[in-house]
Design a protein around this motif. Structure first.
Motif, PDB file in Angstrom:
ATOM      1  N   PRO A  37       0.871  -1.218   0.027  1.00 49.62           N
ATOM      2  CA  PRO A  37       0.045  -0.080  -0.156  1.00 49.62           C
ATOM      3  C   PRO A  37       0.958   1.385   0.094  1.00 49.62           C
ATOM      4  CG  PRO A  37      -0.857  -1.375   1.583  1.00 49.62           C
ATOM      5  CD  PRO A  37       0.548  -1.903   1.246  1.00 49.62           C
ATOM      6  N   LEU A  38       1.983   1.041   0.461  1.00 50.48           N
ATOM      7  CA  LEU A  38       2.991   2.337   0.265  1.00 50.48           C
ATOM      8  C   LEU A  38       3.762   2.449  -0.789  1.00 50.48           C
ATOM      9  CD1 LEU A  38       4.122   2.048   4.185  1.00 50.48           C
ATOM     10  CD2 LEU A  38       2.723   3.370   3.146  1.00 50.48           C
ATOM     11  N   ASN A  39       3.480   1.615  -1.781  1.00 50.93           N
ATOM     12  CA  ASN A  39       4.094   1.514  -3.056  1.00 50.93           C
ATOM     13  C   ASN A  39       5.640   1.314  -2.890  1.00 50.93           C
ATOM     14  OD1 ASN A  39       4.394   1.489  -5.998  1.00 50.93           O
ATOM     15  ND2 ASN A  39       4.811   3.738  -5.898  1.00 50.93           N
ATOM     16  N   LEU A  40       5.934   0.688  -1.932  1.00 53.38           N
ATOM     17  CA  LEU A  40       7.433   0.252  -1.794  1.00 53.38           C
ATOM     18  C   LEU A  40       7.848  -1.366  -1.715  1.00 53.38           C
ATOM     19  CD1 LEU A  40       8.236   2.227   1.351  1.00 53.38           C
ATOM     20  CD2 LEU A  40       9.207   2.590  -1.142  1.00 53.38           C
ATOM     21  N   THR A  41       8.925  -1.840  -2.508  1.00 54.89           N
ATOM     22  CA  THR A  41       9.308  -2.943  -2.487  1.00 54.89           C
ATOM     23  C   THR A  41      10.103  -3.344  -0.984  1.00 54.89           C
ATOM     24  OG1 THR A  41      11.275  -2.868  -3.590  1.00 54.89           O
ATOM     25  CG2 THR A  41       9.511  -3.307  -4.960  1.00 54.89           C
ATOM     26  N   GLN A  42      10.258  -4.516  -0.852  1.00 60.24           N
ATOM     27  CA  GLN A  42      11.120  -4.814   0.453  1.00 60.24           C
ATOM     28  C   GLN A  42      12.444  -4.252   0.155  1.00 60.24           C
ATOM     29  OE1 GLN A  42      11.419  -8.930   1.855  1.00 60.24           O
ATOM     30  NE2 GLN A  42      12.686  -8.416   3.415  1.00 60.24           N
ATOM     31  N   THR A  43      13.234  -4.259  -1.044  1.00 62.18           N
ATOM     32  CA  THR A  43      14.348  -3.746  -1.303  1.00 62.18           C
ATOM     33  C   THR A  43      14.245  -2.317  -1.272  1.00 62.18           C
ATOM     34  OG1 THR A  43      14.895  -5.512  -2.657  1.00 62.18           O
ATOM     35  CG2 THR A  43      16.352  -3.628  -2.839  1.00 62.18           C
ATOM     36  N   GLN A  44      13.527  -1.753  -1.626  1.00 59.26           N
ATOM     37  CA  GLN A  44      13.252  -0.085  -1.737  1.00 59.26           C
ATOM     38  C   GLN A  44      13.456   0.088  -0.134  1.00 59.26           C
ATOM     39  OE1 GLN A  44       9.964   0.379  -4.292  1.00 59.26           O
ATOM     40  NE2 GLN A  44      11.108   0.301  -5.914  1.00 59.26           N
ATOM     41  N   PHE A  45      12.520  -0.449   0.633  1.00 60.01           N
ATOM     42  CA  PHE A  45      12.322  -0.139   1.990  1.00 60.01           C
ATOM     43  C   PHE A  45      13.673  -0.314   2.657  1.00 60.01           C
ATOM     44  CE2 PHE A  45      12.052  -2.068   6.332  1.00 60.01           C
ATOM     45  CZ  PHE A  45      11.689  -1.047   7.219  1.00 60.01           C
ATOM     46  N   VAL A  46      14.469  -1.507   2.507  1.00 64.96           N
ATOM     47  CA  VAL A  46      15.531  -1.656   3.135  1.00 64.96           C
ATOM     48  C   VAL A  46      16.516  -0.669   2.914  1.00 64.96           C
ATOM     49  CG1 VAL A  46      17.697  -2.988   3.327  1.00 64.96           C
ATOM     50  CG2 VAL A  46      15.339  -4.270   3.376  1.00 64.96           C
ATOM     51  N   LEU A  47      16.721  -0.121   1.496  1.00 62.95           N
ATOM     52  CA  LEU A  47      17.527   1.046   1.219  1.00 62.95           C
ATOM     53  C   LEU A  47      17.048   2.347   1.811  1.00 62.95           C
ATOM     54  CD1 LEU A  47      18.482   0.145  -2.222  1.00 62.95           C
ATOM     55  CD2 LEU A  47      19.602  -0.715  -0.238  1.00 62.95           C
ATOM     56  N   LEU A  48      15.849   2.817   2.014  1.00 61.59           N
ATOM     57  CA  LEU A  48      15.524   3.760   2.637  1.00 61.59           C
ATOM     58  C   LEU A  48      15.677   3.839   4.159  1.00 61.59           C
ATOM     59  CD1 LEU A  48      11.894   4.448   1.127  1.00 61.59           C
ATOM     60  CD2 LEU A  48      13.855   5.681   0.920  1.00 61.59           C
ATOM     61  N   ALA A  49      15.664   2.694   4.764  1.00 65.09           N
ATOM     62  CA  ALA A  49      15.773   2.661   6.178  1.00 65.09           C
ATOM     63  C   ALA A  49      17.309   2.690   6.383  1.00 65.09           C
ATOM     64  CB  ALA A  49      15.367   1.252   6.736  1.00 65.09           C
ATOM     65  N   ALA A  50      18.060   1.908   5.533  1.00 63.16           N
ATOM     66  CA  ALA A  50      19.735   2.250   5.775  1.00 63.16           C
ATOM     67  C   ALA A  50      19.989   3.791   5.622  1.00 63.16           C
ATOM     68  CB  ALA A  50      20.334   1.331   4.795  1.00 63.16           C
ATOM     69  N   LEU A  51      19.490   4.365   4.477  1.00 67.09           N
ATOM     70  CA  LEU A  51      19.672   5.978   4.436  1.00 67.09           C
ATOM     71  C   LEU A  51      19.248   6.781   5.698  1.00 67.09           C
ATOM     72  CD1 LEU A  51      20.352   8.503   2.722  1.00 67.09           C
ATOM     73  CD2 LEU A  51      18.122   8.067   1.426  1.00 67.09           C
ATOM     74  N   GLY A  52      17.940   6.276   6.074  1.00 66.46           N
ATOM     75  CA  GLY A  52      17.470   7.108   7.234  1.00 66.46           C
ATOM     76  C   GLY A  52      18.354   6.864   8.393  1.00 66.46           C
ATOM     77  N   TRP A  53      19.037   5.740   8.558  1.00 61.04           N
ATOM     78  CA  TRP A  53      19.711   5.424   9.856  1.00 61.04           C
ATOM     79  C   TRP A  53      20.945   6.070   9.664  1.00 61.04           C
ATOM     80  CZ3 TRP A  53      18.815   3.065  14.294  1.00 61.04           C
ATOM     81  CH2 TRP A  53      20.243   2.454  15.150  1.00 61.04           C
TER      82      TRP A  53
END
Length: 152
Positions: A37-53
């Protein structure tokens, strides 16, 4: 007549690799369901989370930093970050000191979607692993041990 195939494990439930694969597949399905529903794949999420961290500690996060943090292939990181840029979640600009590198930053929209995704994924994790109850810390310790022993 063909030779009978012999397995070391008498049952799939005796095979840690089989069980890990099955659990991983089930968990990935659950994560996909909450990220769709957020228009994200798991890989996209992982990279966004890494960037956020990484952004918590540095204003100058590079694609290489994200690849190292997420333990992901550098070429794939570049490709996925281009997709995230097209979605308006990140910006990619020339690095101030290294002309070969790009500085990656979350946009306002990226911060919003990452925060929503973190809540969804963390809640999904809590629900999925709740069956372990008080044993979750042992489970996490054993997974950490396997990661350490594999050299990662």
């Amino acid at each position: 007549m063909s030779k009978e195939i012999e397995f070391h494990f008498k049952s799939q439930k005796d095979s840690p690799g089989y069980l890990l694969g099955k659990v991983t597949m089930l968990w990935q399905r659950k994560i996909k369901k909450c990220l769709d529903p957020l228009n994200l794949t798991q890989t996209q999420f992982v990279l966004l989370a890494a960037l956020g961290w990484l952004s918590k500690a540095s204003e100058s996060v590079t694609q290489v930093d994200i690849a190292n943090q997420s333990n992901t292939d550098r070429m794939m990181v570049s490709k996925v970050l281009r997709t995230l840029e097209e979605k308006g979640f990140v910006t990619r600009t020339e690095h101030e000191k290294d002309t070969r590198a790009k500085t990656i930053r979350l946009t306002s929209a990226g911060e919003v979607v990452l925060q929503r995704a973190l809540v969804e994924v963390e809640n999904s994790d809590l629900e999925f692993f709740s069956v372990l109850g008080n044993e979750i810390s042992f489970f996490n310790n054993y997974m950490s041990l396997l990661i350490e022993r594999s050299g990662h």
